[in-house]
Design an enzyme around this catalytic site. Sequence first.
Site, PDB file in Angstrom:
ATOM      1  CB  CYS A   2      60.175  34.716  10.822  1.00  0.00           C
ATOM      2  SG  CYS A   2      60.896  34.496  12.429  1.00  0.00           S
ATOM      3  NE  ARG A  27      56.686  38.686   7.349  1.00  0.00           N
ATOM      4  CZ  ARG A  27      55.524  37.998   7.340  1.00  0.00           C
ATOM      5  NH1 ARG A  27      54.562  38.371   6.524  1.00  0.00           N
ATOM      6  NH2 ARG A  27      55.318  36.966   8.134  1.00  0.00           N
ATOM      7  CD1 TRP A  70      60.275  40.860  15.064  1.00  0.00           C
ATOM      8  CD2 TRP A  70      59.130  39.252  16.103  1.00  0.00           C
ATOM      9  NE1 TRP A  70      59.489  41.449  16.026  1.00  0.00           N
ATOM     10  CE2 TRP A  70      58.790  40.495  16.685  1.00  0.00           C
ATOM     11  CE3 TRP A  70      58.530  38.123  16.596  1.00  0.00           C
ATOM     12  CZ2 TRP A  70      57.873  40.625  17.729  1.00  0.00           C
ATOM     13  CZ3 TRP A  70      57.620  38.227  17.628  1.00  0.00           C
ATOM     14  CH2 TRP A  70      57.304  39.475  18.189  1.00  0.00           C
ATOM     15  CG  ASN A  96      56.961  32.902  10.133  1.00  0.00           C
ATOM     16  OD1 ASN A  96      57.098  33.163  11.328  1.00  0.00           O
ATOM     17  ND2 ASN A  96      56.180  33.599   9.332  1.00  0.00           N
ATOM     18  N   GLY A  97      57.586  30.498  12.797  1.00  0.00           N
ATOM     19  CA  GLY A  97      56.718  29.808  13.763  1.00  0.00           C
ATOM     20  C   GLY A  97      57.528  29.384  14.980  1.00  0.00           C
ATOM     21  CD  GLU A 460      43.428  52.539  15.884  1.00  0.00           C
ATOM     22  OE1 GLU A 460      43.324  51.564  16.636  1.00  0.00           O
ATOM     23  OE2 GLU A 460      44.330  52.629  15.024  1.00  0.00           O
ATOM     24  CE  LYS A 464      47.852  53.085  14.638  1.00  0.00           C
ATOM     25  NZ  LYS A 464      46.886  52.068  14.930  1.00  0.00           N
ATOM     26  CD  GLU A 467      50.604  50.627  16.724  1.00  0.00           C
ATOM     27  OE1 GLU A 467      51.027  49.478  16.615  1.00  0.00           O
ATOM     28  OE2 GLU A 467      49.543  50.997  16.204  1.00  0.00           O
ATOM     29  CG  HIS A 483      33.602  55.572  37.780  1.00  0.00           C
ATOM     30  ND1 HIS A 483      32.733  55.482  38.846  1.00  0.00           N
ATOM     31  CD2 HIS A 483      32.912  56.172  36.775  1.00  0.00           C
ATOM     32  CE1 HIS A 483      31.547  55.975  38.495  1.00  0.00           C
ATOM     33  NE2 HIS A 483      31.639  56.402  37.249  1.00  0.00           N
ATOM     34  CE  LYS A 578      50.335  46.389   8.576  1.00  0.00           C
ATOM     35  NZ  LYS A 578      49.658  47.529   9.227  1.00  0.00           N
TER      36      LYS A 578
END
Length: 583
Positions: A2, A27, A70, A96-97, A460, A464, A467, A483, A578
Amino acid sequence: MCGIFGYVGDRNASQILMQGLKDLEYRGYDSWGIAIANNGTINVIKRKGEISKAEDLCLEGRIGIAHTRWATHGVPSDINAHPHISYDGALAIVHNGIITNFEALRERLLKEEYKFSSDTDSEVLVNLIHSKMNDVGLLEATQAALTEVEGSYAIAVLSANHDYVVLAKKESPFLIGVGNDEMFFASDIMPMLDYTKKVITLHDGDTAVLTQNSFEVFNSDSKVTRSATSVPWSKKEAELGNFAHYMQKEIHEQERTIQEALRQPAETLEAICSSLKNAERIFITAEGTSLNAGMVFDLLLSEKGYMTKCLRASELRHHKNQITQDSVVVAVSQSGETADLISALKDIKEKNPKVVSILNRVGSHVEQLSDHVIYIKAGPEIGVASTKAYTGQIAVMYLLAGNLNGSLDETRSLLLSTAEKVHNILAESESEISRIVEELKGQRDFYFIGKGINHATALEAALKLKEISYIHAEGFAGGELKHGPLALIEKGVPVVVIAPKDSTYQDIISNAHEAKTRGAAIIGVSSETHTLFDYFVKIPENHSTIYPITSVVPLQYLAYKMAVALGKNPDKPRNLAKSVTVK
Ligand code: AGP
């Protein structure tokens, strides 16, 4: 996550707030809204969906609050969008939370005849504050209500009958922007950059009263002083320019941002290196891309004989008993607001280690929890997929490692030489990356392998790709394939082999052989091609470059081009935010 933005001043609040919400879009959100106080009433407009589809709003009033949601509690809908108002319309809140005990509070308020129209914890909170308003002011009512609340919050409460706003903060980021005879408040600096760079970061437990030209901050029932910092960013840095997406822009910015990362005050390098030198053990902790960068630092320090351990922040608490006052904990974070990291640092505080943080954003919560901070100076990173922050983190880590063994100047020139090659790497690999995307975009799985310091690159690069393109992608240490993961390889499955001509080259080539003989399509990332490679992404020779940077850049671009080819929005991938400010 949010986003909150608010304004108290002389100008039309709704126009300022609508622009601010657009600056918060990066965001990630699924609904939005604004509330404006004017002549004793609060006008609210809120909708599910994107702001860009909203007609130009203009409500009368010069004090207001705004929010991008969000969804956590309650599905995305007009009703569940913020701001929420108290049942009588006297108060409005943006939050927000997560309030973890909101059901019990809701049950109690229902018994007191309160009515609710949404499924959200935030609507419970505004009515709880309302229920405390008898004979006390908005600040006291808010403080009283928050003593009964469990969970995390950044809230702004607007009243129809007061010309000030009350703020409160616990675990969710919250900033005040001090303008010229006007005040702003927001979850992050972006919507305020047009108006001010003078920013106050609220601390956990702070409540504040904001008028047009003043603010007061309180904590544990007493007034406290919170000093302002000047944010070294401009709105222009956050503009898209001629690029199609922020991620594309930020990948190309890395030549400059790596150079910026090298501009560090000697005293900062010395202070951090002195802590590291005297540490009994060094724990590196982060999440996501920052954790992958932390793995590079882990290797750099352990190569120099330091006792280091790189741990995911959400797991750090399980290793707490290894941490002592002689330990150093290195926290790595672009936003400085990752809830898992903040929670981890609070968990280990009792062990009293020294905390050193490698951050990008100024004025963050992690900064407040740190003994020393070094900034990577990458500027605002808007794309959800972190790129320039990653290479900025790595550049700072190499600088610290170089300073530790007396080779600071040599390391700095190696990093400068590496930065200068980013443009050519992208230009020279463009056509091969386009071919890879065209021929392999239908693949269900991608695997990335690397050894030693290139293992971090494999992880990494996989992060990328997964996502932003939503293709399943995994990174492995090269030696891990046989393995188990080798069972996943069959004809045509792409395996990206990170094979710089360093000490790992021969071993990773034999790992590539193992995959090739099972039918894999080998994508080699190296300074020269090999008969094994079905695709070849060229990177410069080792002697003048830093491989964790040169080998990740084309793989960032591969992920970007793949996402675009698959019709995804690389800047706003589904389900992701983000800055993950909830645990
Ligand atoms: C990386 O591309 C993701 N955006 C995510 O993994 C991110 O790195 C992670 O959430 C940590 O964020 P931070 O660096 O702001 O702490």
